[in-house]
Design a protein around this motif. Sequence first.
Motif, PDB file in Angstrom:
ATOM      1  N   GLN A  29      -2.748  -6.060  -4.899  1.00  0.00           N
ATOM      2  CA  GLN A  29      -3.487  -6.194  -6.164  1.00  0.00           C
ATOM      3  C   GLN A  29      -3.158  -5.020  -7.087  1.00  0.00           C
ATOM      4  O   GLN A  29      -2.960  -5.206  -8.295  1.00  0.00           O
ATOM      5  N   HIS A  30      -3.099  -3.823  -6.540  1.00  0.00           N
ATOM      6  CA  HIS A  30      -2.745  -2.657  -7.367  1.00  0.00           C
ATOM      7  C   HIS A  30      -1.326  -2.812  -7.921  1.00  0.00           C
ATOM      8  O   HIS A  30      -1.060  -2.461  -9.072  1.00  0.00           O
ATOM      9  N   GLN A  31      -0.427  -3.342  -7.104  1.00  0.00           N
ATOM     10  CA  GLN A  31       0.950  -3.551  -7.572  1.00  0.00           C
ATOM     11  C   GLN A  31       0.985  -4.561  -8.724  1.00  0.00           C
ATOM     12  O   GLN A  31       1.747  -4.409  -9.674  1.00  0.00           O
ATOM     13  N   TYR A  89     -11.033  -9.496 -11.140  1.00  0.00           N
ATOM     14  CA  TYR A  89     -10.830 -10.079  -9.815  1.00  0.00           C
ATOM     15  C   TYR A  89     -10.592  -8.968  -8.780  1.00  0.00           C
ATOM     16  O   TYR A  89     -11.177  -8.970  -7.692  1.00  0.00           O
ATOM     17  N   HIS A  90      -9.742  -8.009  -9.152  1.00  0.00           N
ATOM     18  CA  HIS A  90      -9.450  -6.898  -8.238  1.00  0.00           C
ATOM     19  C   HIS A  90     -10.711  -6.072  -7.942  1.00  0.00           C
ATOM     20  O   HIS A  90     -11.000  -5.762  -6.788  1.00  0.00           O
ATOM     21  N   PHE A  91     -11.447  -5.730  -9.001  1.00  0.00           N
ATOM     22  CA  PHE A  91     -12.654  -4.933  -8.795  1.00  0.00           C
ATOM     23  C   PHE A  91     -13.652  -5.686  -7.915  1.00  0.00           C
ATOM     24  O   PHE A  91     -14.305  -5.101  -7.059  1.00  0.00           O
ATOM     25  N   SER A  92     -13.774  -6.989  -8.124  1.00  0.00           N
ATOM     26  CA  SER A  92     -14.738  -7.734  -7.314  1.00  0.00           C
ATOM     27  C   SER A  92     -14.292  -7.788  -5.851  1.00  0.00           C
ATOM     28  O   SER A  92     -15.136  -7.809  -4.947  1.00  0.00           O
ATOM     29  N   THR A  93     -12.983  -7.763  -5.605  1.00  0.00           N
ATOM     30  CA  THR A  93     -12.498  -7.718  -4.214  1.00  0.00           C
ATOM     31  C   THR A  93     -12.956  -6.410  -3.567  1.00  0.00           C
ATOM     32  O   THR A  93     -13.538  -6.410  -2.469  1.00  0.00           O
ATOM     33  N   GLU A  94     -12.700  -5.297  -4.237  1.00  0.00           N
ATOM     34  CA  GLU A  94     -13.091  -3.998  -3.667  1.00  0.00           C
ATOM     35  C   GLU A  94     -14.610  -3.926  -3.474  1.00  0.00           C
ATOM     36  O   GLU A  94     -15.101  -3.465  -2.441  1.00  0.00           O
ATOM     37  N   GLU A  95     -15.338  -4.388  -4.491  1.00  0.00           N
ATOM     38  CA  GLU A  95     -16.808  -4.272  -4.432  1.00  0.00           C
ATOM     39  C   GLU A  95     -17.393  -5.143  -3.315  1.00  0.00           C
ATOM     40  O   GLU A  95     -18.367  -4.760  -2.663  1.00  0.00           O
ATOM     41  N   ALA A 129     -21.448   4.562  -7.497  1.00  0.00           N
ATOM     42  CA  ALA A 129     -20.646   5.391  -8.400  1.00  0.00           C
ATOM     43  C   ALA A 129     -19.298   4.717  -8.688  1.00  0.00           C
ATOM     44  O   ALA A 129     -18.809   4.733  -9.827  1.00  0.00           O
ATOM     45  N   HIS A 130     -18.733   4.095  -7.672  1.00  0.00           N
ATOM     46  CA  HIS A 130     -17.435   3.439  -7.836  1.00  0.00           C
ATOM     47  C   HIS A 130     -17.571   2.239  -8.788  1.00  0.00           C
ATOM     48  O   HIS A 130     -16.756   2.036  -9.685  1.00  0.00           O
ATOM     49  N   LYS A 131     -18.638   1.474  -8.593  1.00  0.00           N
ATOM     50  CA  LYS A 131     -18.844   0.298  -9.443  1.00  0.00           C
ATOM     51  C   LYS A 131     -19.025   0.725 -10.903  1.00  0.00           C
ATOM     52  O   LYS A 131     -18.579   0.047 -11.823  1.00  0.00           O
ATOM     53  N   GLU A 167     -17.581   3.198 -12.359  1.00  0.00           N
ATOM     54  CA  GLU A 167     -16.232   3.443 -12.913  1.00  0.00           C
ATOM     55  C   GLU A 167     -15.573   2.119 -13.296  1.00  0.00           C
ATOM     56  O   GLU A 167     -14.942   1.997 -14.339  1.00  0.00           O
ATOM     57  N   HIS A 168     -15.708   1.130 -12.410  1.00  0.00           N
ATOM     58  CA  HIS A 168     -15.139  -0.192 -12.690  1.00  0.00           C
ATOM     59  C   HIS A 168     -15.745  -0.788 -13.963  1.00  0.00           C
ATOM     60  O   HIS A 168     -15.027  -1.289 -14.832  1.00  0.00           O
ATOM     61  N   ASP A 169     -17.080  -0.742 -14.040  1.00  0.00           N
ATOM     62  CA  ASP A 169     -17.763  -1.373 -15.179  1.00  0.00           C
ATOM     63  C   ASP A 169     -17.347  -0.727 -16.500  1.00  0.00           C
ATOM     64  O   ASP A 169     -17.151  -1.409 -17.505  1.00  0.00           O
ATOM     65  N   THR A 193      -5.042   7.536 -11.549  1.00  0.00           N
ATOM     66  CA  THR A 193      -6.081   8.507 -11.176  1.00  0.00           C
ATOM     67  C   THR A 193      -7.166   7.829 -10.348  1.00  0.00           C
ATOM     68  O   THR A 193      -7.622   8.357  -9.328  1.00  0.00           O
ATOM     69  N   HIS A 194      -7.564   6.647 -10.787  1.00  0.00           N
ATOM     70  CA  HIS A 194      -8.618   5.920 -10.062  1.00  0.00           C
ATOM     71  C   HIS A 194      -8.159   5.584  -8.632  1.00  0.00           C
ATOM     72  O   HIS A 194      -8.921   5.740  -7.678  1.00  0.00           O
ATOM     73  N   ILE A 195      -6.932   5.144  -8.502  1.00  0.00           N
ATOM     74  CA  ILE A 195      -6.412   4.823  -7.167  1.00  0.00           C
ATOM     75  C   ILE A 195      -6.417   6.079  -6.285  1.00  0.00           C
ATOM     76  O   ILE A 195      -6.926   6.062  -5.162  1.00  0.00           O
ATOM     77  N   SER A 200     -10.432   7.826  -6.486  1.00  0.00           N
ATOM     78  CA  SER A 200     -11.634   7.058  -6.131  1.00  0.00           C
ATOM     79  C   SER A 200     -11.355   6.028  -5.043  1.00  0.00           C
ATOM     80  O   SER A 200     -12.049   5.975  -4.032  1.00  0.00           O
ATOM     81  N   ASP A 201     -10.325   5.201  -5.247  1.00  0.00           N
ATOM     82  CA  ASP A 201     -10.032   4.175  -4.241  1.00  0.00           C
ATOM     83  C   ASP A 201      -9.697   4.808  -2.884  1.00  0.00           C
ATOM     84  O   ASP A 201     -10.113   4.314  -1.838  1.00  0.00           O
ATOM     85  N   LYS A 202      -8.961   5.903  -2.933  1.00  0.00           N
ATOM     86  CA  LYS A 202      -8.558   6.551  -1.666  1.00  0.00           C
ATOM     87  C   LYS A 202      -9.742   6.965  -0.809  1.00  0.00           C
ATOM     88  O   LYS A 202      -9.624   7.106   0.409  1.00  0.00           O
TER      89      LYS A 202
HETATM   90 FE1  FEO Z   1      -8.588  -0.385  -7.201  1.00  0.00          FE
HETATM   91 FE2  FEO Z   1     -11.491   0.756  -7.638  1.00  0.00          FE
HETATM   92  O1  FEO Z   1     -10.002  -0.085  -8.248  1.00  0.00           O
END
Ligand code: FEO
Length: 135
Positions: A20-22, A57-63, A76-78, A80-82, A116-118, A121-123
């Motif tokens: 998804q990131h790609q 779609y990607h954010f909802s997968t992570e969430e 906190a992550h959500k 950033e997404h919002d 930066t987010h990847i 935050s994602d890490k």
């Molecule tokens: Fe990959 Fe939190 O976005």
Amino acid sequence: MALVTWSDKYSMNIKEIDEQHQSLVRMINELHDAMLQAKSKEVALGIINNMAEYTQYHFSTEEKYMQQFEYPGYAAHKKEHDKFIEKVGNFKNDYESGKTGLSFDLLNFLKDWLVTHIQESDKKYSPLFNEKGLN
Ligand code: FEO
């Protein structure tokens, strides 16, 4: 030349999320190319719409996984997404109405935000996701 180049340092060791990131990297590069090649507004708008939809779609997968695995940094992550979704939505509206155009500032903002987010935050969630069996 691509604005963003995928690197292993962006990998979460989670196939679904990495793919998804790609895709997001690809879309930023597509928009960059559209700007450099002075493609029509319709073409650029198509890419922006795809990017906006795919980002959600990607954010909802992570969430979904964060909630499922009770990730403590979820709220906190959500946030950033919002905030990012709101920014992209505002840009989309301004672009559609002619209030703004494509610019290096915008493209750099998208690129910097994503990498930066990847990395920052994602890490942070990846060890938990890996531990729960996502690879
Ligand atoms: Fe990959 Fe939190 O976005």
